[in-house]
Write a protein that holds these residues in place. Structure first.
Motif, PDB file in Angstrom:
ATOM      1  N   THR A   1       4.109   5.316  -5.595  1.00  0.00           N
ATOM      2  CA  THR A   1       4.107   5.645  -6.983  1.00  0.00           C
ATOM      3  C   THR A   1       3.022   6.338  -7.760  1.00  0.00           C
ATOM      4  N   ASP A   2       1.854   6.260  -7.119  1.00  0.00           N
ATOM      5  CA  ASP A   2       0.788   7.150  -7.537  1.00  0.00           C
ATOM      6  C   ASP A   2       1.280   8.544  -7.197  1.00  0.00           C
TER       7      ASP A   2
ATOM      8  N   GLU B   1       1.061  -1.442  -0.102  1.00  0.00           N
ATOM      9  CA  GLU B   1      -0.204  -0.169   0.037  1.00  0.00           C
ATOM     10  C   GLU B   1       0.953   1.053  -0.034  1.00  0.00           C
TER      11      GLU B   1
ATOM     12  N   ARG C   1       2.512   1.611  -3.406  1.00  0.00           N
ATOM     13  CA  ARG C   1       1.617   2.046  -4.258  1.00  0.00           C
ATOM     14  C   ARG C   1       1.283   3.657  -4.066  1.00  0.00           C
TER      15      ARG C   1
ATOM     16  N   ALA D   1       4.966  -3.909  -6.571  1.00  0.00           N
ATOM     17  CA  ALA D   1       3.801  -3.279  -6.142  1.00  0.00           C
ATOM     18  C   ALA D   1       3.011  -2.739  -7.164  1.00  0.00           C
ATOM     19  N   ALA D   2       3.790  -1.674  -7.944  1.00  0.00           N
ATOM     20  CA  ALA D   2       3.223  -0.927  -8.839  1.00  0.00           C
ATOM     21  C   ALA D   2       3.489  -1.126 -10.207  1.00  0.00           C
TER      22      ALA D   2
END
Ligand SMILES: Cc1ncc(COP(=O)(O)O)c(C=O)c1O
Length: 391
Positions: free
Chosen positions: A189-190, A183, A186, A221-222
């Protein structure tokens, strides 16, 4: 096979940065000093690595190296088996160390004056490299929640000035050995995508997880953000071969490899022959040694934490990985000079002062726990004695 992590190797006077740089760095020259600063282990490298080096020496040829494919494939198989990350071996590049690769990515994706974000407190060489390249260090202070580091992306978003081009993630984190969750990765990276930032994920400590802990590579993860994630890693920390100065860069998209190509051409010659032998041997035959080493380090951490936490005012951060422990002495109310004096001069135990790690470092020291257990216990006893008056 049983591996030996208990033998005390003669390290002083043997060109070890750990021991032979103490005088230059700390101004003390005591034969009893115990080095717990430089991030390498006090153990011999894995037998499989030493055998590979012996074979090279026996053969006797020391010329330029060609064809990294066997090492690339060994690395790819290792990442798949241990970290569930399927890479294409063609994504791999070799650098003269991870920090050299860090410089490559900074050079490709930013200009002098641009900002490079780090999450402080963090590995000190990032600061040096960013500054040496004429970029600006942008520190995003980590917050401590439930005794562990967390990123403050909201705070970071609010502080952005527009000149930031790159975010640096240390995963697992040095210091303190935090493994970031899926989480968290992510969310980061978002965040990078939302602000059009490149993420450098320094995964040099990926294999130093304690038994039961799971490291997740950032690209796993991303995966949808792979085009902005440059991964740096190495065999160096986990296999104790840092002197080979061979880092690994994984550039997961063709566009990124194209962007990096001129920088690599400009900076790099052929890979270090011995570094390549080490990488191939470590990642193809190092599983058992790594498993045994992880268990040994986890027990070193358990012992260190139990004893140090018992000193009133001292608190060791919980960790899931690495051997670089982060110790808070804030409860003692001493300044950083006094803390360092007590460790270096009174205990003769050489740490990294927390102030080297940026915001959040004051009141802390970092200790390397990759020592034979007997030496570690000696260091703990000396630290207990140096802080006896507070007990
Ligand atoms: C997070 C991190 N990155 C990079 C390095 C150094 O890597 P290299 O010696 O390959 O430049 C270290 C060394 O401790 C480290 O902890």
């Amino acid at each position: 096979m049983a591996f030996d992590f208990d033998t005390l190797l003669p390290l002083r006077g043997m060109h070890t940065s750990n021991y032979d740089n103490i005088k230059r760095t700390y101004g003390v020259d005591d034969p009893d000093a115990i080095a717990m600063w430089v991030a390498d282990m006090h153990f011999k490298a894995a037998p499989v690595i030493l055998d590979a080096l012996r074979d090279e020496i026996e053969w006797g040829y020391c010329g330029y190296f060609a064809n990294t494919a066997p090492a690339d494939e060994a690395l790819a198989a290792w990442l798949k088996e241990r970290h569930d990350w399927e890479i294409d071996p063609s994504w791999v590049r070799y650098t003269h160390g991870v920090i050299s690769g860090y410089g490559d990515v900074i050079s490709a994706y930013s200009e002098p004056g641009d900002g490079v974000i780090v999450f402080s407190p963090v590995y000190h060489a990032f600061f040096r490299q960013i500054e040496a390249m004429g970029r600006q260090v942008v520190e995003s202070p980590l917050v401590i929640e439930n005794g562990r580091f967390e990123m403050d992306l909201e705070g970071l978003a609010a502080s952005l000035k527009g000149h930031e081009k790159i975010v640096t993630l240390c995963s697992p984190h040095n210091p303190g050995g935090r493994i970031w969750s899926v989480e968290e990765l992510r969310a980061l990276t978002d965040f990078c995508a939302a602000h059009d930032l490149i993420l450098i994920s320094d995964e040099i400590h990926m294999d130093l997880t304690f038994p039961g802990a799971t490291f997740v590579p950032t690209v796993v993860a991303a995966p949808e953000h792979a085009g902005r994630i440059a991964v740096l890693t190495a065999a160096s920390k986990a296999f104790n071969v840092a002197g080979a100065e061979t880092g690994i860069a994984i550039y997961p998209t063709a566009e990124m490899r194209k962007k990096l190509a001129p920088v690599i051409l400009d900076r790099e010659s052929t890979p270090n022959r011995y570094g390549m032998a080490i990488i191939k041997a470590a990642f193809s035959g190092g599983h058992d040694w790594m498993d045994a080493g992880q268990a040994y380090l986890a027990e070193n951490f358990r012992v260190f934490k139990e004893r140090m936490d018992a000193i009133p005012g001292v608190s060791v951060m919980d960790m899931d990985a690495t051997y670089l422990t982060w110790v808070s002495f804030e409860g003692l109310g001493m300044d950083d000079a006094e803390l360092l004096k007590r460790s270096v001069e009174d205990a003769k135990v050489i740490p990294n002062p927390g102030t080297q790690f940026g915001i959040g470092g004051s009141g802390h020291m970092r200790y390397n726990l990759a020592l034979p257990r007997a030496k570690l216990l000696e260091a703990i006893e000396r630290l207990e004695a140096a802080f006896k008056d507070v007990q």
